[in-house]
Design a protein around this motif. Structure first.
Motif, PDB file in Angstrom:
ATOM      1  N   GLU A 130       0.061 -28.034 -29.747  1.00  0.00           N
ATOM      2  CA  GLU A 130      -0.507 -28.752 -28.603  1.00  0.00           C
ATOM      3  C   GLU A 130      -0.139 -27.956 -27.358  1.00  0.00           C
ATOM      4  O   GLU A 130       1.040 -27.683 -27.129  1.00  0.00           O
ATOM      5  N   VAL A 131      -1.140 -27.563 -26.579  1.00  0.00           N
ATOM      6  CA  VAL A 131      -0.912 -26.697 -25.416  1.00  0.00           C
ATOM      7  C   VAL A 131      -1.141 -27.483 -24.131  1.00  0.00           C
ATOM      8  O   VAL A 131      -2.231 -28.000 -23.892  1.00  0.00           O
ATOM      9  N   HIS A 132      -0.105 -27.572 -23.315  1.00  0.00           N
ATOM     10  CA  HIS A 132      -0.208 -28.201 -22.001  1.00  0.00           C
ATOM     11  C   HIS A 132      -0.203 -27.107 -20.940  1.00  0.00           C
ATOM     12  O   HIS A 132       0.655 -26.211 -20.966  1.00  0.00           O
ATOM     13  N   THR A 133      -1.149 -27.160 -20.019  1.00  0.00           N
ATOM     14  CA  THR A 133      -1.236 -26.135 -18.976  1.00  0.00           C
ATOM     15  C   THR A 133      -1.336 -26.800 -17.612  1.00  0.00           C
ATOM     16  O   THR A 133      -2.058 -27.780 -17.430  1.00  0.00           O
ATOM     17  N   LEU A 134      -0.582 -26.268 -16.658  1.00  0.00           N
ATOM     18  CA  LEU A 134      -0.414 -26.893 -15.346  1.00  0.00           C
ATOM     19  C   LEU A 134      -0.889 -25.975 -14.232  1.00  0.00           C
ATOM     20  O   LEU A 134      -0.545 -24.790 -14.211  1.00  0.00           O
ATOM     21  N   ASP A 135      -1.692 -26.508 -13.311  1.00  0.00           N
ATOM     22  CA  ASP A 135      -2.098 -25.746 -12.128  1.00  0.00           C
ATOM     23  C   ASP A 135      -2.381 -26.716 -10.987  1.00  0.00           C
ATOM     24  O   ASP A 135      -2.530 -27.921 -11.202  1.00  0.00           O
TER      25      ASP A 135
ATOM     26  N   GLN B  64      -5.052 -30.218 -19.931  1.00  0.00           N
ATOM     27  CA  GLN B  64      -4.975 -29.618 -18.601  1.00  0.00           C
ATOM     28  C   GLN B  64      -4.404 -30.621 -17.604  1.00  0.00           C
ATOM     29  O   GLN B  64      -4.828 -31.773 -17.538  1.00  0.00           O
ATOM     30  N   HIS B  65      -3.410 -30.169 -16.809  1.00  0.00           N
ATOM     31  CA  HIS B  65      -2.791 -30.991 -15.772  1.00  0.00           C
ATOM     32  C   HIS B  65      -3.056 -30.340 -14.415  1.00  0.00           C
ATOM     33  O   HIS B  65      -2.653 -29.202 -14.187  1.00  0.00           O
ATOM     34  N   ARG B  66      -3.727 -31.041 -13.513  1.00  0.00           N
ATOM     35  CA  ARG B  66      -4.024 -30.512 -12.180  1.00  0.00           C
ATOM     36  C   ARG B  66      -3.145 -31.251 -11.160  1.00  0.00           C
ATOM     37  O   ARG B  66      -3.523 -32.267 -10.588  1.00  0.00           O
ATOM     38  N   ILE B  67      -1.938 -30.731 -10.971  1.00  0.00           N
ATOM     39  CA  ILE B  67      -0.977 -31.335 -10.061  1.00  0.00           C
ATOM     40  C   ILE B  67       0.037 -30.269  -9.662  1.00  0.00           C
ATOM     41  O   ILE B  67       0.310 -29.332 -10.423  1.00  0.00           O
ATOM     42  N   ASN B  68       0.595 -30.390  -8.468  1.00  0.00           N
ATOM     43  CA  ASN B  68       1.633 -29.478  -8.004  1.00  0.00           C
ATOM     44  C   ASN B  68       2.837 -29.560  -8.945  1.00  0.00           C
ATOM     45  O   ASN B  68       3.264 -30.650  -9.327  1.00  0.00           O
TER      46      ASN B  68
ATOM     47  N   VAL C 174       7.396 -21.743 -23.650  1.00  0.00           N
ATOM     48  CA  VAL C 174       7.038 -22.011 -22.252  1.00  0.00           C
ATOM     49  C   VAL C 174       6.640 -20.685 -21.622  1.00  0.00           C
ATOM     50  O   VAL C 174       7.382 -19.699 -21.716  1.00  0.00           O
ATOM     51  N   PHE C 175       5.477 -20.669 -20.996  1.00  0.00           N
ATOM     52  CA  PHE C 175       5.006 -19.451 -20.327  1.00  0.00           C
ATOM     53  C   PHE C 175       4.911 -19.724 -18.833  1.00  0.00           C
ATOM     54  O   PHE C 175       4.223 -20.651 -18.404  1.00  0.00           O
ATOM     55  N   VAL C 176       5.616 -18.909 -18.031  1.00  0.00           N
ATOM     56  CA  VAL C 176       5.679 -19.111 -16.587  1.00  0.00           C
ATOM     57  C   VAL C 176       4.913 -18.004 -15.882  1.00  0.00           C
ATOM     58  O   VAL C 176       5.317 -16.835 -15.889  1.00  0.00           O
TER      59      VAL C 176
ATOM     60  N   ILE D 194       3.451 -26.237 -26.615  1.00  0.00           N
ATOM     61  CA  ILE D 194       3.500 -25.130 -25.657  1.00  0.00           C
ATOM     62  C   ILE D 194       3.258 -25.685 -24.262  1.00  0.00           C
ATOM     63  O   ILE D 194       2.435 -26.580 -24.076  1.00  0.00           O
ATOM     64  N   PHE D 195       3.977 -25.134 -23.282  1.00  0.00           N
ATOM     65  CA  PHE D 195       3.758 -25.524 -21.884  1.00  0.00           C
ATOM     66  C   PHE D 195       3.552 -24.266 -21.057  1.00  0.00           C
ATOM     67  O   PHE D 195       4.365 -23.331 -21.116  1.00  0.00           O
ATOM     68  N   GLU D 196       2.476 -24.260 -20.266  1.00  0.00           N
ATOM     69  CA  GLU D 196       2.144 -23.101 -19.435  1.00  0.00           C
ATOM     70  C   GLU D 196       2.149 -23.494 -17.963  1.00  0.00           C
ATOM     71  O   GLU D 196       1.468 -24.435 -17.560  1.00  0.00           O
ATOM     72  N   PHE D 197       2.918 -22.766 -17.168  1.00  0.00           N
ATOM     73  CA  PHE D 197       2.884 -22.907 -15.708  1.00  0.00           C
ATOM     74  C   PHE D 197       1.863 -21.901 -15.172  1.00  0.00           C
ATOM     75  O   PHE D 197       2.081 -20.692 -15.239  1.00  0.00           O
TER      76      PHE D 197
END
Length: 285
Positions: free
Chosen positions: A122-127, A165-169, A185-187, A100-103
């Motif tokens: 596996e959950v990847h989340t971006l902020d 958790q990914h902390r990047i633009n 994918v959740f936007v 899973i990928f979350e924006f």
């Protein structure tokens, strides 16, 4: 008649917009100006609410009967609402994603919901990193410090190794390891038009051949999301809005009918039943 009504709305919208601009130049009531902005967005919404609309059971045959537990951990108005949380949990359980990928992590309650609804995923989340976050004053009042990004899960050992958790633009992130591999994918990150277009393009790149994409905030108060998703749909990527919600979905496997012209000329408040209710709800053998 409908098209004539849209023309009147457009003309009224332009008049109100110009009046609002003049009002902003004058010292007036902040509350009244905010009400004018809301009215402006509502008038624009009448014309721009154009995505095909249907119920979840019609968009995803076989989803009837899916049951999910949904935690109630909403403490402020900027979280995903109760109804949308339930729909997202149902979709996640139905797809049974491996990745899973979350924006847009924000406080992480939705991230946790995704992980809870797909225990093997596996959950990847971006902020954004803290130094790049610029919140409205009203958001700052509710949330407080910017290090609260992901607070709902990052101190909980149950999610260690399951949520990354990914902390990047999002414009600087390397999506190549995820290309075509994300089953959900959740936007729900920035609501600015250009940012939604960018995140939507990346979502379409990383979704798997059996995956789905879900967007939040297709509603009158978020014109950037509405404009961006209307354009995505107009470019041949068939989207659909889930009836009685603000969620929009795309499926790599299901081809939703593109009803933009039909929606504009023959709008109806709720979609027609496509099949007898008995057939929809009949228990499968």
């Amino acid at each position: 008649m409908i098209r004539k009504g849209y023309k009147i709305v457009r003309e009224g919208y332009e008049i109100i917009k110009e009046g609002l601009k003049e009002g902003l130049k004058m010292a007036g009531s902040k509350g009244r100006l905010e009400k004018a902005r809301i009215l402006l967005n509502q008038l624009k919404w009448i014309e721009e609410d154009r995505l095909p609309l249907d119920y979840l059971v019609n968009l995803f045959p076989g989803i009837v009967g899916v049951k999910v537990p949904v935690s109630v951990d909403i403490a402020h108005p900027f979280e995903l609402p109760y109804g949308e949380r339930t729909l997202l949990a149902i979709l996640t359980n139905f797809v049974k994603p491996e990745k899973i990928f979350e924006f847009g992590t924000f406080t992480g309650t939705t991230t946790k919901l995704l992980a809870d609804s797909a225990s093997c995923a596996e959950v990847h989340t971006l902020d954004l990193p803290a130094e790049e976050i610029i919140w409205e004053e009203r958001v700052e009042e509710y949330i407080g410090v910017k290090e609260y990004i992901g607070i709902a899960f990052k101190e909980n050992p149950d999610y260690k190794g399951r949520i990354i958790q990914h902390r990047i633009n999002s414009r600087k992130f390397d999506y190549s390891p995820f290309k075509g591999k994300c089953d959900l994918v959740f936007v729900d990150a920035s609501h600015e038009y250009q940012d939604v277009v960018h995140d939507s393009d990346r979502a379409l790149e990383i979704v798997s051949p059996r995956g789905i994409i879900v967007w939040d905030d297709y509603q009158y108060s978020v014109p950037g999301v509405v404009r961006a998703l209307n354009e995505v749909n107009g470019n041949g990527i068939n989207l659909a809005r889930i009836a009685n919600s603000r969620l929009v979905v795309y499926s790599s496997q299901n081809s939703f009918p593109n009803n933009l012209e039909e929606k504009s000329s023959n709008w109806r408040p709720t979609p027609k039943i496509k099949k007898p209710l008995g057939e929809i709800y009949r228990k499968k053998e």
